[in-house]
Write an enzyme that holds these catalytic residues in place. Sequence first.
Site, PDB file in Angstrom:
ATOM      1  N   ASN A 168      70.979  71.822  91.800  1.00 26.97           N
ATOM      2  CA  ASN A 168      69.518  71.741  91.847  1.00 26.97           C
ATOM      3  C   ASN A 168      68.926  72.302  90.560  1.00 26.97           C
ATOM      4  O   ASN A 168      69.484  73.220  89.958  1.00 26.97           O
ATOM      5  CB  ASN A 168      68.951  72.508  93.044  1.00 26.97           C
ATOM      6  N   TYR A 172      60.635  77.047  88.780  1.00 24.79           N
ATOM      7  CA  TYR A 172      60.144  78.185  89.548  1.00 24.79           C
ATOM      8  C   TYR A 172      59.876  79.291  88.531  1.00 24.79           C
ATOM      9  O   TYR A 172      60.798  79.690  87.804  1.00 24.79           O
ATOM     10  CB  TYR A 172      61.196  78.703  90.538  1.00 24.79           C
ATOM     11  N   ARG A 173      58.642  79.771  88.481  1.00 23.20           N
ATOM     12  CA  ARG A 173      58.319  80.759  87.451  1.00 23.20           C
ATOM     13  C   ARG A 173      59.198  82.002  87.602  1.00 23.20           C
ATOM     14  O   ARG A 173      59.656  82.337  88.703  1.00 23.20           O
ATOM     15  CB  ARG A 173      56.841  81.145  87.525  1.00 23.20           C
ATOM     16  N   TRP A 186      61.145  81.240  93.656  1.00 21.64           N
ATOM     17  CA  TRP A 186      61.324  79.976  94.393  1.00 21.64           C
ATOM     18  C   TRP A 186      60.690  80.180  95.746  1.00 21.64           C
ATOM     19  O   TRP A 186      61.000  81.111  96.465  1.00 21.64           O
ATOM     20  CB  TRP A 186      62.778  79.515  94.487  1.00 21.64           C
ATOM     21  N   ASP A 279      47.446  81.179  89.555  1.00 19.96           N
ATOM     22  CA  ASP A 279      48.223  79.979  89.871  1.00 19.96           C
ATOM     23  C   ASP A 279      47.412  78.682  89.862  1.00 19.96           C
ATOM     24  O   ASP A 279      46.249  78.672  89.497  1.00 19.96           O
ATOM     25  CB  ASP A 279      48.948  80.188  91.204  1.00 19.96           C
TER      26      ASP A 279
HETATM   27  C1  LIG Z   1      53.995  74.270  85.942  1.00 16.60           C
HETATM   28  C2  LIG Z   1      54.659  74.357  87.296  1.00 16.60           C
HETATM   29  C3  LIG Z   1      55.005  75.593  87.823  1.00 16.60           C
HETATM   30  C4  LIG Z   1      55.616  75.694  89.065  1.00 16.60           C
HETATM   31  N1  LIG Z   1      55.942  76.934  89.569  1.00 16.60           N
HETATM   32  C5  LIG Z   1      56.581  77.030  90.763  1.00 16.60           C
HETATM   33  C6  LIG Z   1      56.996  78.293  91.255  1.00 16.60           C
HETATM   34  O1  LIG Z   1      56.787  79.330  90.648  1.00 16.60           O
HETATM   35  N2  LIG Z   1      57.646  78.318  92.447  1.00 16.60           N
HETATM   36  C7  LIG Z   1      57.910  77.187  93.178  1.00 16.60           C
HETATM   37  O2  LIG Z   1      58.535  77.271  94.242  1.00 16.60           O
HETATM   38  N3  LIG Z   1      57.505  75.987  92.735  1.00 16.60           N
HETATM   39  C8  LIG Z   1      56.862  75.874  91.547  1.00 16.60           C
HETATM   40  N4  LIG Z   1      56.481  74.646  91.081  1.00 16.60           N
HETATM   41  C9  LIG Z   1      56.702  73.452  91.904  1.00 16.60           C
HETATM   42  C10 LIG Z   1      58.174  73.043  91.903  1.00 16.60           C
HETATM   43  O3  LIG Z   1      58.658  72.910  90.600  1.00 16.60           O
HETATM   44  C11 LIG Z   1      58.361  71.740  92.673  1.00 16.60           C
HETATM   45  O4  LIG Z   1      57.981  71.969  94.004  1.00 16.60           O
HETATM   46  C12 LIG Z   1      59.791  71.197  92.622  1.00 16.60           C
HETATM   47  O5  LIG Z   1      59.882  70.105  93.505  1.00 16.60           O
HETATM   48  C13 LIG Z   1      60.790  72.261  92.999  1.00 16.60           C
HETATM   49  O6  LIG Z   1      62.075  71.753  92.999  1.00 16.60           O
HETATM   50  P1  LIG Z   1      62.879  71.580  94.371  1.00 16.60           P
HETATM   51  O7  LIG Z   1      62.168  70.470  95.134  1.00 16.60           O
HETATM   52  O8  LIG Z   1      64.225  71.170  93.923  1.00 16.60           O
HETATM   53  O9  LIG Z   1      62.854  72.865  95.090  1.00 16.60           O
HETATM   54  C14 LIG Z   1      55.886  74.522  89.826  1.00 16.60           C
HETATM   55  C15 LIG Z   1      55.554  73.285  89.273  1.00 16.60           C
HETATM   56  C16 LIG Z   1      54.943  73.193  88.037  1.00 16.60           C
HETATM   57  C17 LIG Z   1      54.606  71.842  87.489  1.00 16.60           C
END
Ligand SMILES: Cc1cc2nc3c(=O)[nH]c(=O)nc-3n(C[C@H](O)[C@H](O)[C@H](O)COP(=O)(O)O)c2cc1C
Length: 479
Positions: A168, A172-173, A186, A279
């Site tokens: 994966n 996630y910041r 996450w 955010d």
């Molecule tokens: C700029 C930006 C920052 C993000 N920050 C976070 C974060 O801090 N935590 C989080 O869970 N998702 C965050 N997201 C959303 C996830 O990247 C998104 O839900 C993605 O589908 C996560 O991958 P996964 O589906 O494999 O879990 C962010 C998206 C963007 C565009």
Amino acid sequence: MALKDLREYLDLLETNSCLKKVSYEVSPILEIPEILRRVMYKKGPAVVFENVKDYPGWSVAGNLFCSTEILKKAYGVKKLEEIGERLIKPALEPPSTNLTGKIKALGEVIGFGRYTPKKVRKGPVFEQEMNDSNLLQFPAFKSWPEDGGTYFTYPLVLTQDPERKITNIGVYRVMILDEKRGVIHWQLHKRGKMAFDKSREMGKRMKVAIILGGDPGLLLTGASPVPFPFDKLLFAGIIRGEGIEVVEIDGLPIPARAEAVLIGYVDPQDLHPEGPFGDHFGYYDAPKDLYPVFHLEKVFMRKHPIYFGSVVGLPPLEDAVIGKAIERIFLPILRMLFPEVKEVNLPEYGMFHGLAIVSIKKRYPGHAKKVMMGLWGTGQFSLTKTIIVVDEDVDPNNLNDVIFAVSANVDPQRDVMILPNTHADVLDPSTKFAGFGSKMGIDATRKFREEAGKDWPKMVETDEETKRRIDEIWEKLGI
Ligand SMILES: Cc1cc2nc3c(=O)[nH]c(=O)nc-3n(C[C@H](O)[C@H](O)[C@H](O)COP(=O)(O)O)c2cc1C
């Protein structure tokens, strides 16, 4: 040919007049984020800061997702939907019974192999192994004055499912605590958290690689809601149109042309408060929840590295473009799962999960509610707070038409469905508890007799004869 890395993408941006280079000295602490916001509120362009205060040798790039037009060029497609279509190609074409058709179909299945990751022995990201593995050496942003520290705001957090070794990559910041520790945010419903929970159940630490900078396909993959068990590296290949090169290190497949990679681990026992952080909703993330601590072990990076940081806040910023790109890419898949769906709009002011407007070809009483419930049961659509369903002749992107449909067709008591006590977006500032709230569905379609208890009124329409007559005399009217 797919763009290989961030540098080739910057070249593409520059050639298309979508990039500004700034040589004036500015700081990643509040200054660069403020500049990027001002630029993005005017719709771009991307910016590279060549003189980063306190970080000699680094460049900082921002607003890389400045428009969907440039993304289409980057991915070599006319429409972003083509990417989603690649994924479901066999489902889009009826199976052929003749031999030529079968050979063609077989060729396509084999051709899918071009998207799989390619193992290589070395890559530019390994140009330098840093003796001093230190999280403070990166020009991470402090985006807002009351943020709890500096953050990697667009890290590609790479993990593997502890049982099935499926990779994966999630954006996630990461909040930086000190030289060796960061906190990975996450959220509850994300794949990184799922892998972490499994490793916790197994009582094991989990290896994590934080990838900084990459080609635009890899970057978008991190933000894409690809359901488990689909491998995100394979998905990156599908966006790029070509498999991504990876080098295996400590058992993890590392994109060979990233700008930097930070390798370490998370320990199920080691959690730390995260935030506050300004955010996507434009609020500081209030709940100082506990998230896992990332322990840094080693750092590799390219020479003259480029750091990419994203800035979020009141919309529409870069994340709005990312959201729109994802909406387009996933539309063909959504239509495969829900053939009645014609068009979807996740409005940029709705911040990904706040609002979805969906048009359908309505076939039976209760159809709109069936679609809402289906969407709420599907991947990250399940986090959507409000869904409005309209008829197929209403364009969800025309908000005035949507307002008309809501105003004319909705009897609130009958057509508004409130689902109390459901899971919710962790970031939603309105909920009492993080990740737990409620949902609202608005059926703004015209109603069948079974739904309305009467025949639906006929809509006004000019008759053909009058239309023709007025067309004929129009020029003579002098209007
Ligand atoms: C700029 C930006 C920052 C993000 N920050 C976070 C974060 O801090 N935590 C989080 O869970 N998702 C965050 N997201 C959303 C996830 O990247 C998104 O839900 C993605 O589908 C996560 O991958 P996964 O589906 O494999 O879990 C962010 C998206 C963007 C565009």
